[in-house]
Design a protein around this motif. Sequence first.
Motif, PDB file in Angstrom:
ATOM      1  N   ASP A 160      42.149  36.985  41.294  1.00  8.08           N
ATOM      2  CA  ASP A 160      43.285  36.070  41.213  1.00  8.08           C
ATOM      3  C   ASP A 160      43.048  34.970  40.201  1.00  8.08           C
ATOM      4  O   ASP A 160      43.998  34.495  39.565  1.00  8.08           O
ATOM      5  CB  ASP A 160      43.601  35.500  42.600  1.00  8.08           C
ATOM      6  N   MET A 208      41.436  35.372  37.420  1.00  7.23           N
ATOM      7  CA  MET A 208      41.675  36.012  36.123  1.00  7.23           C
ATOM      8  C   MET A 208      43.180  36.123  35.868  1.00  7.23           C
ATOM      9  O   MET A 208      43.665  35.854  34.764  1.00  7.23           O
ATOM     10  CB  MET A 208      41.051  37.401  36.134  1.00  7.23           C
ATOM     11  N   LEU A 209      43.910  36.503  36.889  1.00  6.80           N
ATOM     12  CA  LEU A 209      45.361  36.655  36.783  1.00  6.80           C
ATOM     13  C   LEU A 209      46.059  35.341  36.487  1.00  6.80           C
ATOM     14  O   LEU A 209      46.885  35.243  35.578  1.00  6.80           O
ATOM     15  CB  LEU A 209      45.911  37.187  38.111  1.00  6.80           C
ATOM     16  N   ARG A 260      45.453  34.039  33.002  1.00  2.77           N
ATOM     17  CA  ARG A 260      46.210  34.773  31.989  1.00  2.77           C
ATOM     18  C   ARG A 260      47.687  34.383  32.013  1.00  2.77           C
ATOM     19  O   ARG A 260      48.298  34.150  30.984  1.00  2.77           O
ATOM     20  CB  ARG A 260      46.032  36.276  32.252  1.00  2.77           C
ATOM     21  N   LEU A 261      48.222  34.275  33.222  1.00  2.00           N
ATOM     22  CA  LEU A 261      49.633  33.893  33.384  1.00  2.00           C
ATOM     23  C   LEU A 261      49.894  32.518  32.783  1.00  2.00           C
ATOM     24  O   LEU A 261      50.879  32.298  32.090  1.00  2.00           O
ATOM     25  CB  LEU A 261      50.012  33.867  34.865  1.00  2.00           C
ATOM     26  N   SER A 303      49.228  34.489  49.952  1.00  2.00           N
ATOM     27  CA  SER A 303      49.734  35.831  50.243  1.00  2.00           C
ATOM     28  C   SER A 303      50.544  35.805  51.542  1.00  2.00           C
ATOM     29  O   SER A 303      51.299  36.721  51.829  1.00  2.00           O
ATOM     30  CB  SER A 303      48.583  36.818  50.370  1.00  2.00           C
ATOM     31  N   LYS A 331      51.981  35.136  46.697  1.00  4.76           N
ATOM     32  CA  LYS A 331      51.145  36.010  45.864  1.00  4.76           C
ATOM     33  C   LYS A 331      51.594  37.453  46.017  1.00  4.76           C
ATOM     34  O   LYS A 331      52.048  37.848  47.101  1.00  4.76           O
ATOM     35  CB  LYS A 331      49.692  35.891  46.307  1.00  4.76           C
ATOM     36  N   PRO A 332      51.424  38.300  45.006  1.00  2.00           N
ATOM     37  CA  PRO A 332      50.854  37.960  43.708  1.00  2.00           C
ATOM     38  C   PRO A 332      51.821  37.157  42.843  1.00  2.00           C
ATOM     39  O   PRO A 332      53.001  37.466  42.759  1.00  2.00           O
ATOM     40  CB  PRO A 332      50.576  39.329  43.066  1.00  2.00           C
ATOM     41  N   VAL A 333      51.270  36.107  42.246  1.00  2.00           N
ATOM     42  CA  VAL A 333      52.061  35.204  41.416  1.00  2.00           C
ATOM     43  C   VAL A 333      52.514  35.937  40.160  1.00  2.00           C
ATOM     44  O   VAL A 333      51.765  36.726  39.588  1.00  2.00           O
ATOM     45  CB  VAL A 333      51.225  33.960  41.047  1.00  2.00           C
ATOM     46  N   GLN A 334      53.759  35.696  39.744  1.00  2.00           N
ATOM     47  CA  GLN A 334      54.284  36.386  38.580  1.00  2.00           C
ATOM     48  C   GLN A 334      54.739  35.412  37.503  1.00  2.00           C
ATOM     49  O   GLN A 334      54.818  34.208  37.750  1.00  2.00           O
ATOM     50  CB  GLN A 334      55.451  37.268  39.012  1.00  2.00           C
ATOM     51  N   GLN A 335      55.057  35.968  36.358  1.00  2.00           N
ATOM     52  CA  GLN A 335      55.483  35.151  35.231  1.00  2.00           C
ATOM     53  C   GLN A 335      56.676  34.283  35.591  1.00  2.00           C
ATOM     54  O   GLN A 335      56.755  33.123  35.194  1.00  2.00           O
ATOM     55  CB  GLN A 335      55.828  36.064  34.043  1.00  2.00           C
TER      56      GLN A 335
END
Lengths: 164, 147
Positions: A15, A17-18, A21-22, A105, A123-127
């Motif tokens: 998470d 890493m995600l 990146r986001l 979550s 979660k999962p978190v999105q753009q």
Amino acid sequence: MAQFHVLAVDDSVIDRMLIERLLKTSSFHVTVVDSGTKALKFLGLVEDEVRNEKPHSIAAETDQVVEVNLIITDYCMPGMTGYDLLRKIKESNSLKDIPVVIMSSENVHQGLTEEGAEEFFLKPVQQSDVNKLKPHLLKTKVKNEDDLINNKRRIHNNAIPLKN
Amino acid sequence: MYSVAQLVEYTSSLFQQGFLDDQFNQLQLLQDESNPNFVVEVVTLFFEDAEKLLNQLEKEIGQENNIDFKRVDALVHQLKGSSSSIGAQRVQRVCIAFKNYCEEKNVEGCFKSLQDIKQEYTLVKTKFETLFKMEQQIFAAGGSAPR
């Protein structure tokens, strides 16, 4: 201010890493840590020094000025939970104006807005979630600039009583 | 030598069979020229993380009549989170069932769930490895994987 600086807190390596990146995709400058304790350390806030803080100082206890414009944290973490972190931030004079967003979550957002969280992301978190962050950051930017202007005015006009 | 059409078909089948869900699409959207290996990196991280968790689960469930359900639940919770984050839907689903058994303190249920998770994990790992191998071959041959 060139870029907004977001501090992300999550105990899960995937998470982290995600979210990194986001956030970078949205052109934020990002710092990622794996615990609430490390987050507070990064923000310059050490437990027993909370009481001695002066208002309007950022990271008063360290030599370096760390400016963080938003904190996004996981809710369910071992040790200090995201909820604990949120409360510590809102109880701190120097940090309470930093917007805090909670991720989880589980649908745990009841009571978080009362505690001062700006948003809750499932979660999962999105753009699309991350795209909601800019307004909170811009709002704080405007408030900070207002504060800055008011502070300068206060310094130069000691005799004049404060407006707010 | 794999073709792009085969890659598309294979990926599609993974979605159809429930191995992957939309979150995997989200991951692919985060990959670009500045982060060309993002998906492989995250999924590899998932493998490492999952294997550690599965080892710990084996140990805990191996306690048989002395299972620390809270500890097991915490481990499964982590696996549920990470599988959800990469779109590994079937693994995530078994985690949910596993958590329910923990809550019920159902020993047999936990045993079964552990077997199910190991099976689903092994399956999805194989699927991912095939997927990445196909992409790699196509890329090496000068093609590019469709988004």
